[in-house]
Design an enzyme around this catalytic site. Structure first.
Site, PDB file in Angstrom:
ATOM      1  N   LYS A  29     -15.546   6.161   0.191  1.00 18.65           N
ATOM      2  CA  LYS A  29     -14.631   5.802   1.009  1.00 18.65           C
ATOM      3  C   LYS A  29     -14.004   7.325   0.863  1.00 18.65           C
ATOM      4  O   LYS A  29     -12.491   6.666  -0.061  1.00 18.65           O
ATOM      5  CB  LYS A  29     -13.801   4.239   1.303  1.00 18.65           C
ATOM      6  CG  LYS A  29     -13.078   4.274   2.290  1.00 18.65           C
ATOM      7  CD  LYS A  29     -12.554   3.329   2.867  1.00 18.65           C
ATOM      8  CE  LYS A  29     -10.182   3.274   2.366  1.00 18.65           C
ATOM      9  NZ  LYS A  29     -10.453   1.551   2.732  1.00 18.65           N
ATOM     10  N   ARG A  54       0.871  -1.258   0.582  1.00 19.94           N
ATOM     11  CA  ARG A  54      -0.200   0.041   0.181  1.00 19.94           C
ATOM     12  C   ARG A  54       0.952   1.187  -0.206  1.00 19.94           C
ATOM     13  O   ARG A  54       0.485   2.182  -0.428  1.00 19.94           O
ATOM     14  CB  ARG A  54      -0.757   0.239   1.537  1.00 19.94           C
ATOM     15  CG  ARG A  54      -2.454  -1.243   1.016  1.00 19.94           C
ATOM     16  CD  ARG A  54      -2.913  -0.834   2.635  1.00 19.94           C
ATOM     17  NE  ARG A  54      -2.251  -1.820   3.139  1.00 19.94           N
ATOM     18  CZ  ARG A  54      -2.514  -2.457   4.911  1.00 19.94           C
ATOM     19  NH1 ARG A  54      -3.788  -1.802   4.837  1.00 19.94           N
ATOM     20  NH2 ARG A  54      -1.942  -2.446   5.076  1.00 19.94           N
TER      21      ARG A  54
END
Ligand code: R5P
Length: 301
Positions: free
Chosen positions: A199, A96
């Site tokens: 989100k 990530r």
């Protein structure tokens, strides 16, 4: 196919045992311990010379420790004369951190790739790696790279354990990036409707989620995401869905990191089911990833 030995690192032993059972490949042994000063000691106890070696290790629970263990082991396997080295990294940490989001940040996945390139690895198989900004992982990691999905195994689990009302059920990815997994889950379950939520990440632990454009009123939900880390995403997604009238909610994930008290927080959500794979061992690792790994491995070997 020549001789094949399967070896498991500290976070891959359970998968190595399963893989050896399923495939009939020899299960090898590695001694892994700490020197008194906390340095890592590795000793490959099996004969790997001239053999194809399958080494499995997830780069979690302790990511930094697991990376060192993995790199040392891979280099040792090559030193000991392994023919082909296949690294199975069910959970690839640092994926990530694939960009410099703020000035001065380390692009950690690129550096991890350099570490892999510094040792001999012929193939890497990983599972649902966060591959959003890496164009060609084979170049970054210096090995033929296969990113397989664990979502089909999750879908088989859902099918085996739940009666699905096809009219009423919708598959939800908690953010845009999860659309790919929602789509696979929905298809595997016979063409269910699927959608994603919106989100916004505020901090590493805080997100806000809105459920726009998906009709969830009076419907049963199957949520699928690649990772549950702090649980923040799932908690907010469940809240948003319930506020819009969602009924039973099943939550599934490929990588149940469940850091800190995430498991306890998720239990409080009163979900119909909460299931993850065993890429990382956790209290919700109800689904084995080994069949998916073996399928890919057989193609390579
Ligand atoms: C984000 O891009 C991932 O797909 C997951 O949604 C995220 O990593 C989950 O993290 P957490 O459980 O901490 O919200």
């Amino acid at each position: 196919m020549g001789e094949v030995v399967v070896l498991g690192g500290s976070n891959g032993e359970h998968l190595a045992i399963e893989l050896s059972r399923l495939s009939g490949f020899e299960l090898g042994e590695i001694e892994i311990k700490k020197f008194p000063d906390d340095e890592t000691y590795i000793r490959v106890l099996s004969d790997v010379s001239g053999k194809d070696v399958v080494y499995i290790n997830s780069l979690q629970r302790d990511p930094n420790e697991s990376i060192i263990e993995t790199i040392y082991t891979l280099d040792t396997l090559s030193d000991l004369g392994a023919k082909r080295i296949i690294a199975i990294i069910p959970y690839m940490s640092y994926a990530r951190q694939d960009s410099r989001f703020k000035p001065g940040e380390a692009i950690s996945i690129q550096t991890l790739g350099k570490l892999f390139r510094s040792v001999k690895v012929d193939y890497i198989i990983t599972v649902d790696m966060h591959l959003h900004r890496i164009q060609d992982p084979s170049i970054v990691f210096g090995a033929k790279f296969y990113n397989i999905t664990g979502v089909r195994e999750l879908a088989k689990y859902v099918k085996r354990n739940h009666i699905i009302n096809y009219e009423k059920t919708v598959v939800i990815g908690p953010d845009e990036e999860a659309e790919q997994w929602a789509k696979i889950m929905a298809n595997e379950l016979g063409g269910l409707e699927y959608g994603v939520l919106e989100k916004k990440r505020l901090t590493a632990e805080e997100v806000v989620i809105e459920a726009k454009g998906v009709n969830v009123n009076e419907r049963d939900i199957i949520i699928v995401d690649d990772i549950i880390s702090t649980g923040g995403t799932i908690i907010e997604a469940v809240k948003a869905l319930r506020s819009l009238g969602a009924k039973d909610i099943i939550v599934t994930t490929v990588h149940p990191l469940l850091v800190g008290n995430a498991y306890a927080k998720l239990l409080k959500l009163n979900l119909k089911d909460l299931a993850g794979t065993n890429t990382i061992l956790s209290p919700i690792s109800k689904v084995s990833i080994t069949p998916a790994i073996l399928e890919e491995l057989v193609k390579i070997l």
